[in-house]
Design a protein around this motif. Structure first.
Motif, PDB file in Angstrom:
ATOM      1  N   LEU A 259      26.977 -18.129 -98.026  1.00 18.77           N
ATOM      2  CA  LEU A 259      26.115 -17.032 -97.813  1.00 18.77           C
ATOM      3  C   LEU A 259      25.083 -17.206 -96.644  1.00 18.77           C
ATOM      4  CD1 LEU A 259      25.451 -15.467-101.243  1.00 18.77           C
ATOM      5  CD2 LEU A 259      27.317 -15.124 -99.841  1.00 18.77           C
ATOM      6  N   ALA A 260      24.272 -18.529 -96.955  1.00 21.40           N
ATOM      7  CA  ALA A 260      23.613 -18.854 -96.090  1.00 21.40           C
ATOM      8  C   ALA A 260      24.119 -19.264 -94.480  1.00 21.40           C
ATOM      9  CB  ALA A 260      22.683 -20.119 -96.280  1.00 21.40           C
ATOM     10  N   GLY A 261      25.509 -19.848 -94.890  1.00 19.55           N
ATOM     11  CA  GLY A 261      26.069 -20.273 -93.531  1.00 19.55           C
ATOM     12  C   GLY A 261      26.231 -18.695 -92.559  1.00 19.55           C
ATOM     13  N   ALA A 262      26.915 -18.009 -93.217  1.00 26.71           N
ATOM     14  CA  ALA A 262      27.294 -16.344 -92.779  1.00 26.71           C
ATOM     15  C   ALA A 262      26.293 -16.052 -92.305  1.00 26.71           C
ATOM     16  CB  ALA A 262      27.756 -15.664 -93.941  1.00 26.71           C
ATOM     17  N   VAL A 263      24.979 -15.881 -92.745  1.00 25.80           N
ATOM     18  CA  VAL A 263      23.978 -15.269 -92.187  1.00 25.80           C
ATOM     19  C   VAL A 263      23.356 -15.927 -91.098  1.00 25.80           C
ATOM     20  CG1 VAL A 263      21.477 -14.442 -92.627  1.00 25.80           C
ATOM     21  CG2 VAL A 263      23.192 -14.193 -94.459  1.00 25.80           C
TER      22      VAL A 263
END
Lengths: 323, 290
Positions: A259-263
């Motif tokens: 999730l962090a990577g996607a954002v």
């Protein structure tokens, strides 16, 4: 485990408020794309992070889902609440078929064969003009949710995508903390030991693979409706590269990492748009830098820092004792 | 049916270039175990720098070939020393990601510098067909194939007959024993990578003299090289050559008799079948699965 769950719930709740707080269409679009990538990255993470095999063919499922939804919508006029789940199911069936073949292989062979499947699907999408309309793609995918209700604004799409993301995270969470998920981690860590205690590596890997395919299919179905156009590019390696970078930047094998990577990657890509031409060149450099300097991703980095923090007081205490 | 020999000849011509490029990859992927997704980009760089040295520096084809070989060997050496070395021994995952990053960087860097237009490498001689019975082959192609074959033989001699080659073979059999015997394995790895890189680049330059070089061609070439390496068996020299010729002929036949658009599917279907039924490759005796 509970910390991870609480963070996820807090994130979802926070995200649900976003369309009421923000009216800027551009920011909403970015938020939708971030969520879309979050689902993709989470689904890839099930294979890469928990099974421990490096799939480069995840776009096969994204593309299958997108084409399924687009065909159902343009040919049969079906609304979104039918097409998106069906897109997930069709992708899951593809996942089962491809997994049955590819999961027998490991290491570099698995990498190349999964990639081959995605490429085969791309070339078919490009050439089977009767169904896929070839390189022209399928345009004008409908945007009705159910009955006569059409989604007209970005806020609506955001809420739908958030719903899909919630489903995806719920399913991933349930999988990861189930016996099957723990078995998958056991296989990842040591295949032979896992086998010796009765874990079936192929079966557990298959569950993760099919679930990953299902979630990627949902994301693909949404993408078809949101962009309202599907072409063979959905199978392209560029999507794959973006997904991998997100998973590895965030930290594979964690639920929050992707999730962090996607954002981060979604925002970074937009930010780098300022430097138009240099954008992808810099992107490549950033990827290399991540591999060299952040090998376990952000979550790995944070975990390391926390360990160091925790180790410090005991170290000091030990020093005092010796003094 | 009378076109069959022509298709066969075309396929064999393409096959030589596939073999040359795959030979580079079989060193890097088969022996060094680096899943190198930037391989196609080295191929592309060979074509683009070939275009640069022949068109801008005004070198003739053969001195251009030597300059490109030296240049790309240096690039390969540096890439290995500064990038690949840092993830050596950590499994294939960091290597995959690193080379993906490198390939994104190289493609877009090249696009930035020279643009997306196709670039023609000035050939060594005039285009003109030669006829062998029913088969027509241009002189240029024949020459490029001859150079390609010479390079393959050269690489073979390098590995079999020189001290460096012996060091390479020792290192890949057992790196620990090799370094105990006084072989500087770091240099051997770098040299192998440089050799692989050079072979890919020269294949790219030769093919660019027949067709043209393009910045975006790398991805497909990487995949096809992987296909050939897996077809032939990991790290197998003869396998890479046979696999390359096989892929070239299979593609030419499929393109000639079935459909042109789906030509690129052939390789992937072949690789899927091979891995299902004969994972050690067609020509490898040893069973080897990672």
């Amino acid at each position: 485990m509970t910390l991870e769950r609480n963070i996820l719930l807090a994130l979802l709740a926070g995200a649900a408020l976003l369309p009421f707080a923000v009216t800027d269409q551009y920011i909403l679009h970015l938020a939708i794309m971030a969520l879309f990538y979050a689902v993709l990255a989470s689904s890839l993470n099930l294979v890469v992070g928990y099974v421990g095999e490096f799939s480069l063919g995840h776009t096969a499922f994204l593309g299958t889902g997108a084409y399924t939804a687009a065909l159902l919508s343009t040919q049969a006029g079906m609304p979104m609440w039918v097409t998106i789940p069906l897109a997930g199911l069709v992708s899951a069936v593809f996942g089962f078929a491809i997994g049955a073949i590819t999961l027998r292989l490991q290491g570099p062979y698995f990498v190349i064969v999964t990639l081959s499947f995605a490429e085969v699907l791309r070339i078919i999408a490009n050439n089977w003009i009767a169904v896929t309309n070839g390189p022209m793609g399928l345009a004008g995918v409908g945007q009705t949710l159910f009955g006569d209700v059409a989604v007209t604004d970005k806020a609506g799409f955001f809420l739908i995508m958030l719903g899909i993301a919630a489903v995806a995270l719920y399913l991933s969470y349930r999988f990861v903390y189930s016996n099957a998920g723990r078995a998958a981690v056991a296989v990842r860590e040591n295949r032979y030991v896992a086998q010796s205690i009765g874990v079936d590596p192929f079966g557990t890997a298959m569950q993760a693979f099919v679930l990953g395919a299902f979630l990627a299919g949902l994301a693909g179905g949404f993408y078809a409706h949101y962009i309202s156009f599907v072409g063979p590019e959905v199978f392209r390696f560029a999507f794959m590269a973006t997904m991998i970078i997100m998973v590895l930047l965030g930290g594979k094998g964690t639920l929050i990492g992707p999730l962090a990577g996607a954002v981060i990657v979604t925002v970074l890509e937009e930010y780098l748009r300022e430097v138009q031409e240099l954008r992808l060149t810099l992107f490549g450099l950033i990827v290399m830098a991540i591999v060299l300097f952040l090998p376990n991703g952000l979550m790995g980095f944070i975990a390391l820092r926390r360990e160091q923090q925790a180790a410090k007081p005991t170290l000091n205490a030990a020093k005092e004792r010796t003094v | 049916m009378d076109l069959f020999p022509q298709f066969l000849a075309n396929g064999l011509v393409m096959g030589v270039f596939y073999a040359l490029s795959a030979l580079g990859l079989t060193l890097i992927f088969g022996l060094m175990r680096v899943v190198n997704f930037a391989h196609g980009e080295f191929y592309m760089l060979g074509g683009v720098s070939g275009w640069f040295v022949t068109n801008y520096l005004g070198l003739d084809f053969f001195s251009g070939l030597i300059v490109v070989a030296a240049l790309m060997a240096a690039v390969g050496w540096l890439v290995d020393r500064f990038l690949i070395e840092r993830v050596r021994g950590q499994g294939e995952e960091p290597g995959i990601l690193l080379t993906i990053g490198l390939s994104i960087f190289l493609v877009n860097g090249t696009l930035l510098l020279v643009g997306p237009a196709p670039m023609k490498v000035a050939g060594a001689m005039a285009e003109g067909p030669l006829f062998f019975g029913p088969i027509a082959v241009t002189k240029l192609r024949l020459l490029a194939v001859a150079v390609g074959i010479a390079l393959i033989v050269g690489a073979h001699l390098l590995i079999r007959r020189t001290r460096l080659g012996a060091a390479m073979r020792a290192t890949f059999q057992d790196p620990m024993a090799a370094s105990l015997a006084g072989i500087r394995t770091g240099h051997v790895y770098a040299a192998t990578f440089a050799l692989g890189c050079t072979l890919a680049a020269l294949s790219g330059m030769l093919l660019a003299s027949i067709y043209s070089a393009q910045a975006s061609v790398g991805g497909l070439i990487s995949l096809k090289s992987f296909v050939v390496v897996i077809l032939g068996g990991m790290g197998s020299f003869a396998g890479a050559i046979a696999g390359g010729l096989l892929l070239g002929v299979a593609e030419a036949m499929w393109g000639g008799y079935v459909s042109m658009g789906m030509v690129d599917v052939i390789g992937f279907v072949l690789v899927i079948l091979i891995l299902l039924f004969r994972p050690q490759g067609l020509f490898s005796i040893r069973t080897e699965r990672a």
